[in-house]
Design an enzyme around this catalytic site. Structure first.
Site, PDB file in Angstrom:
ATOM      1  CB  SER A  69      -0.872   0.001   1.262  1.00  0.00           C
ATOM      2  OG  SER A  69      -1.311   1.304   1.544  1.00  0.00           O
ATOM      3  CB  SER A  92       3.035  -3.426  -6.553  1.00  0.00           C
ATOM      4  OG  SER A  92       1.643  -3.524  -6.850  1.00  0.00           O
ATOM      5  CB  SER A 107       0.378  -6.097  -4.836  1.00  0.00           C
ATOM      6  OG  SER A 107       0.493  -6.233  -6.234  1.00  0.00           O
ATOM      7  CB  THR A 108      -2.206 -10.326  -2.327  1.00  0.00           C
ATOM      8  OG1 THR A 108      -2.940  -9.324  -1.586  1.00  0.00           O
ATOM      9  CG2 THR A 108      -0.911 -10.641  -1.598  1.00  0.00           C
ATOM     10  N   GLY A 138      -9.798  -2.501   3.733  1.00  0.00           N
ATOM     11  CA  GLY A 138      -9.678  -3.145   5.050  1.00  0.00           C
ATOM     12  C   GLY A 138     -10.751  -2.742   6.038  1.00  0.00           C
ATOM     13  NE  ARG A 156      10.336   3.988  -1.266  1.00  0.00           N
ATOM     14  CZ  ARG A 156       9.383   3.206  -0.796  1.00  0.00           C
ATOM     15  NH1 ARG A 156       8.132   3.611  -0.830  1.00  0.00           N
ATOM     16  NH2 ARG A 156       9.650   2.006  -0.307  1.00  0.00           N
ATOM     17  CE1 TYR A 161       2.519   5.607 -10.157  1.00  0.00           C
ATOM     18  CE2 TYR A 161       4.623   6.461 -10.892  1.00  0.00           C
ATOM     19  CZ  TYR A 161       3.887   5.632 -10.077  1.00  0.00           C
ATOM     20  OH  TYR A 161       4.523   4.819  -9.175  1.00  0.00           O
TER      21      TYR A 161
HETATM   22  C1  LIG Z   1       6.520   0.003  -6.285  1.00  0.00           C
HETATM   23  C2  LIG Z   1       5.022   0.035  -6.255  1.00  0.00           C
HETATM   24  C3  LIG Z   1       4.322  -0.001  -7.432  1.00  0.00           C
HETATM   25  C4  LIG Z   1       2.921   0.047  -7.419  1.00  0.00           C
HETATM   26  N1  LIG Z   1       2.246  -0.015  -8.616  1.00  0.00           N
HETATM   27  C5  LIG Z   1       0.895  -0.059  -8.622  1.00  0.00           C
HETATM   28  C6  LIG Z   1       0.182  -0.170  -9.851  1.00  0.00           C
HETATM   29  O1  LIG Z   1       0.760  -0.234 -10.936  1.00  0.00           O
HETATM   30  N2  LIG Z   1      -1.171  -0.232  -9.799  1.00  0.00           N
HETATM   31  C7  LIG Z   1      -1.846  -0.185  -8.612  1.00  0.00           C
HETATM   32  O2  LIG Z   1      -3.069  -0.268  -8.623  1.00  0.00           O
HETATM   33  N3  LIG Z   1      -1.182  -0.038  -7.435  1.00  0.00           N
HETATM   34  C8  LIG Z   1       0.155   0.005  -7.410  1.00  0.00           C
HETATM   35  N4  LIG Z   1       0.825   0.122  -6.214  1.00  0.00           N
HETATM   36  C9  LIG Z   1       0.084   0.197  -4.953  1.00  0.00           C
HETATM   37  C10 LIG Z   1      -0.222  -1.183  -4.329  1.00  0.00           C
HETATM   38  O3  LIG Z   1       0.621  -2.167  -4.867  1.00  0.00           O
HETATM   39  C11 LIG Z   1      -1.678  -1.531  -4.563  1.00  0.00           C
HETATM   40  O4  LIG Z   1      -2.486  -0.672  -3.804  1.00  0.00           O
HETATM   41  C12 LIG Z   1      -2.032  -2.999  -4.271  1.00  0.00           C
HETATM   42  O5  LIG Z   1      -3.299  -3.242  -4.792  1.00  0.00           O
HETATM   43  C13 LIG Z   1      -2.005  -3.348  -2.796  1.00  0.00           C
HETATM   44  O6  LIG Z   1      -2.056  -4.757  -2.687  1.00  0.00           O
HETATM   45  P1  LIG Z   1      -1.435  -5.524  -1.430  1.00  0.00           P
HETATM   46  O7  LIG Z   1      -1.779  -6.957  -1.593  1.00  0.00           O
HETATM   47  O8  LIG Z   1      -0.021  -5.194  -1.272  1.00  0.00           O
HETATM   48  O9  LIG Z   1      -2.308  -4.896  -0.260  1.00  0.00           O
HETATM   49  P2  LIG Z   1      -1.793  -4.294   1.109  1.00  0.00           P
HETATM   50  O10 LIG Z   1      -0.844  -3.206   0.843  1.00  0.00           O
HETATM   51  O11 LIG Z   1      -1.363  -5.360   2.016  1.00  0.00           O
HETATM   52  O12 LIG Z   1      -3.154  -3.665   1.671  1.00  0.00           O
HETATM   53  C14 LIG Z   1      -3.751  -2.559   1.041  1.00  0.00           C
HETATM   54  C15 LIG Z   1      -5.149  -2.344   1.634  1.00  0.00           C
HETATM   55  O13 LIG Z   1      -5.982  -3.436   1.275  1.00  0.00           O
HETATM   56  C16 LIG Z   1      -6.439  -4.127   2.429  1.00  0.00           C
HETATM   57  N5  LIG Z   1      -6.379  -5.555   2.115  1.00  0.00           N
HETATM   58  C17 LIG Z   1      -5.320  -6.248   1.664  1.00  0.00           C
HETATM   59  N6  LIG Z   1      -5.655  -7.525   1.461  1.00  0.00           N
HETATM   60  C18 LIG Z   1      -6.962  -7.645   1.812  1.00  0.00           C
HETATM   61  C19 LIG Z   1      -7.883  -8.724   1.855  1.00  0.00           C
HETATM   62  N7  LIG Z   1      -7.543  -9.961   1.472  1.00  0.00           N
HETATM   63  N8  LIG Z   1      -9.138  -8.480   2.294  1.00  0.00           N
HETATM   64  C20 LIG Z   1      -9.515  -7.234   2.672  1.00  0.00           C
HETATM   65  N9  LIG Z   1      -8.697  -6.183   2.637  1.00  0.00           N
HETATM   66  C21 LIG Z   1      -7.432  -6.383   2.217  1.00  0.00           C
HETATM   67  C22 LIG Z   1      -5.509  -3.707   3.553  1.00  0.00           C
HETATM   68  O14 LIG Z   1      -6.152  -3.737   4.812  1.00  0.00           O
HETATM   69  C23 LIG Z   1      -5.166  -2.290   3.146  1.00  0.00           C
HETATM   70  O15 LIG Z   1      -6.177  -1.423   3.555  1.00  0.00           O
HETATM   71  C24 LIG Z   1       2.229   0.115  -6.191  1.00  0.00           C
HETATM   72  C25 LIG Z   1       2.941   0.141  -4.995  1.00  0.00           C
HETATM   73  C26 LIG Z   1       4.338   0.108  -5.019  1.00  0.00           C
HETATM   74  C27 LIG Z   1       5.076   0.140  -3.720  1.00  0.00           C
END
Ligand SMILES: Cc1cc2nc3c(=O)[nH]c(=O)nc-3n(C[C@H](O)[C@H](O)[C@H](O)COP(=O)(O)OP(=O)(O)OC[C@H]3O[C@@H](n4cnc5c(N)ncnc54)[C@H](O)[C@@H]3O)c2cc1C
Length: 587
Positions: A167, A231, A235-236, A296, A441, A504
């Site tokens: 996130s 990501s 990311s999941t 979340g 970064r 962006y």
């Molecule tokens: C280098 C980098 C590049 C990125 N590029 C992109 C991009 O191209 N496109 C994009 O959309 N985003 C991008 N992001 C942002 C980020 O990857 C996204 O927001 C991604 O969707 C978050 O997924 P996560 O699994 O890491 O969730 P987390 O970071 O773990 O959680 C994010 C939020 O979702 C909630 N959450 C997570 N899993 C669940 C679940 N199973 N059930 C309910 N709630 C949940 C958490 O509570 C939190 O509020 C980037 C981030 C970084 C650091």
């Protein structure tokens, strides 16, 4: 440095940094001769010396970098003892194996933040967080999740869903005023594809699967999901849904809400889901939509049925250069309304274009000569100004015929806007560069440079206004805070739509000698977001709101709409078990 320790998440074997971005085999280092190198062999940018990196940084920030002057990381980390809810812990240990939960400091710290630069990573490395997780739980099935939610509700424990921890909106920052025990629920052991329906081209997937693992598993079966955020490595699926994520190939496969057909959300009031998985349905209000962007606040997403696509016959990169951003944007506008839009196209401004060049290998001999020749062709023969020219990177995907058709028409159209083809390799490198941004970064942070990215969606008519407003505001703020050197603002257009685009931005500051640098940075970033909204941009295109952008919800939803969301929360989670307090629930 303790920030250089690494962790294995769930059953994954790819070790990652504890707090910084990315994999443990990959980091930028600097050699005694001033050359910078990305270690490992994960990306095409790895394993060679970049002599222009430091000069580029010095030029764009108007500073001289002292590479021996490294900001010391705070160690040991100031982690207070956990809040313990003994009855909850006792019942939990009767339900889960010992290795399915942890109160260890290291696990707690890793699960107390996401990847937002100043409010999270910077504070972990150099300062401290407001609140730390008290417990980390690793469910392995939906039954584990349901049991955990039931116990938390009964024992007044706060649950926080955790996916890949990527996130960038402070959505994982734990509320400082939370007095209950906070249990962070790491979903990454729920990482299986439950079934694949080959006839209807869909798959049921557990929500904790990382993008990269999902893609690899599907590709082994001859499919792709097509969702590729930058990501994707960490990311999941659940995180994508909870944040309304967008992948670079959305033109071909759709954004996450178009890819997911059905989703299961476990809340204290029960499982919210639609009972059938169908291509489209007219059924009145669709409760499962609540999972998208839930950040979340409502419950845990445990699985989803997603569309899958046959693995493309051909993936082809391309690139173009244009004399100016204006030429490039006019080209994108025309392209967006044709039938040959590629899976992905990105237009980077002159500053990012030059950054790409700065990350090239140091060229000598024949290679240098060829580079000069190319430069001569572009800058002299076609009359391009090296300080104005911009570049577009392209990914085309599909059948061979489709890709041929796209390529031919796309390059022909570009010609009408003075675009020149710049080769497949430049395109491929451009996309790979994306994967390096967060490593960069973290590398520059130790030299007192704070950098962050933020995005917005804007109608076509507002692109220029929004970008100019951000530049002007950044300049004004730089003067107002009397900051050293120059500010860094660059931008790229990453997504195109019928009515507008996603912009962006990358923003950076040199903060040596600045009092409370993270706070100054945060205030400036907030003011940049203000001008984005004032000039017709959105609160976010895909990063979400979390806590970072909470102040802008009033300019995003009407009061009645805010109240409706509050009532929904009240209905599914009256005791605020999911107390992460993002978006309108942020304090
Ligand atoms: C280098 C980098 C590049 C990125 N590029 C992109 C991009 O191209 N496109 C994009 O959309 N985003 C991008 N992001 C942002 C980020 O990857 C996204 O927001 C991604 O969707 C978050 O997924 P996560 O699994 O890491 O969730 P987390 O970071 O773990 O959680 C994010 C939020 O979702 C909630 N959450 C997570 N899993 C669940 C679940 N199973 N059930 C309910 N709630 C949940 C958490 O509570 C939190 O509020 C980037 C981030 C970084 C650091």
């Amino acid at each position: 440095m303790s920030g250089h320790r690494t962790t294995e998440a769930g059953s994954h074997d790819q070790r990652t940094w504890d707090h910084r971005w990315g994999f443990a085999d990959t980091q930028f280092i600097v050699h005694p001769d001033g050359a910078v190198e990305l270690t490992g062999d994960r990306y095409p940018l790895c394993g060679y010396r970049m002599y222009d990196f430091v000069p580029y940084v010095e030029e764009v920030l108007g500073i001289r970098l002292d590479l021996r002057d490294i900001k010391p990381e705070r160690t040991p980390k100031p982690i207070p003892p956990p809040v313990r809810n003994e009855p909850f812990l006792a019942e939990l240990s009767g339900s889960l194996r010992e290795d399915q939960f942890s109160t260890g400091d290291r696990e707690r710290l890793i699960h107390s933040h996401g990847q937002t630069t100043t409010d999270e990573v910077y504070r972990v490395l150099y300062e401290q967080l407001d609140r730390y997780a008290d417990l980390v739980i690793y469910p392995e099935s939906e039954a584990d999740v349901v049991r955990g939610v039931e116990l938390a509700a009964r024992h007044h424990v706060c649950l926080v869903p955790f996916g890949g921890g990527t996130s960038v909106s402070c959505a994982l920052s734990l509320p400082g005023n939370e007095t209950r025990m906070i249990a962070v629920v790491d979903l990454r052991r729920m990482n299986r594809i439950e079934w694949i329906d080959r006839e209807n081209l869909r798959a049921c997937v557990q929500a904790g699967i990382r993008g990269m693992d999902l893609e690899e598993a599907l590709r082994r079966e001859g499919y792709t999901c097509g969702h590729e955020p930058d990501s994707i490595e960490l990311s999941t699926l659940g995180g994508w849904i909870a944040t309304n994520a967008s992948g670079m190939k959305k033109n071909r496969y759709g954004n996450i809400e178009q890819i997911v057909e059905k989703v299961r959300l476990v809340t204290p009031a029960g499982v919210v889901e639609h009972l059938q998985s169908l291509p489209r349905v007219s059924m009145g209000i669709q409760p499962q939509c609540l999972a998208f962007g839930s950040e979340g606040n409502l419950g845990l997403i445990t699985s989803a049925v997603i569309k899958i696509f046959p693995k493309p016959e051909v993936t082809r990169y391309g690139s173009l250069v244009f004399p100016s951003m204006e030429h490039g944007i006019r080209f994108l506008h025309e392209l967006a309304h044709t039938g040959f839009v590629p899976a992905s196209i990105r237009l980077v401004d002159n500053i990012q274009f030059r950054f790409g060049l700065a990350l090239k290998a140091h060229t000598e001999g024949m290679a240098a000569f060829l580079d000069r020749l190319k430069k001569f062709f572009v800058t002299r023969i076609k009359g391009f100004d090296p300080d104005q020219m911009v570049a577009a990177t392209i990914v085309m995907e599909g059948s061979r015929d489709e890709v041929e058709y796209q390529q031919e028409n796309l390059y022909r159209l570009a010609g009408r806007f003075h675009g020149l083809a710049a080769g497949a390799e430049a395109g491929r490198r451009g996309y790979m560069l994306t994967y390096a941004i967060a490593y960069i970064r973290d590398f520059v942070a130790q030299y007192h440079i704070i950098g962050e990215t933020f995005e917005t969606s804007v109608p076509w008519s507002q692109i220029d206004r929004v970008c100019r407003a951000v530049q002007e505001k950044a300049a004004e703020q730089h003067r107002a805070f009397k900051l050293p050197g120059k500010f860094y603002v660059s931008y790229r257009i990453t997504q195109i739509y019928h009515t507008g685009v996603c912009i962006y931005f990358m923003y950076g500051l040199y903060t040596k000698g600045v009092d409370r640098p993270a706070e100054v940075f945060g205030r400036i970033e907030h003011s940049l977001r203000e001008v984005i909204l004032a000039n017709g941009g959105s609160i976010s295109h895909h990063h979400g709101v979390g806590k970072l952008r909470k102040d802008f919800m009033g300019a995003t939803l009407s009061p009645a709409a805010v109240e409706l969301v509050r009532q929904i929360k009240q209905a599914v989670d009256p005791d605020n078990v999911f107390g992460i307090r993002n978006n309108i629930f942020a304090g």
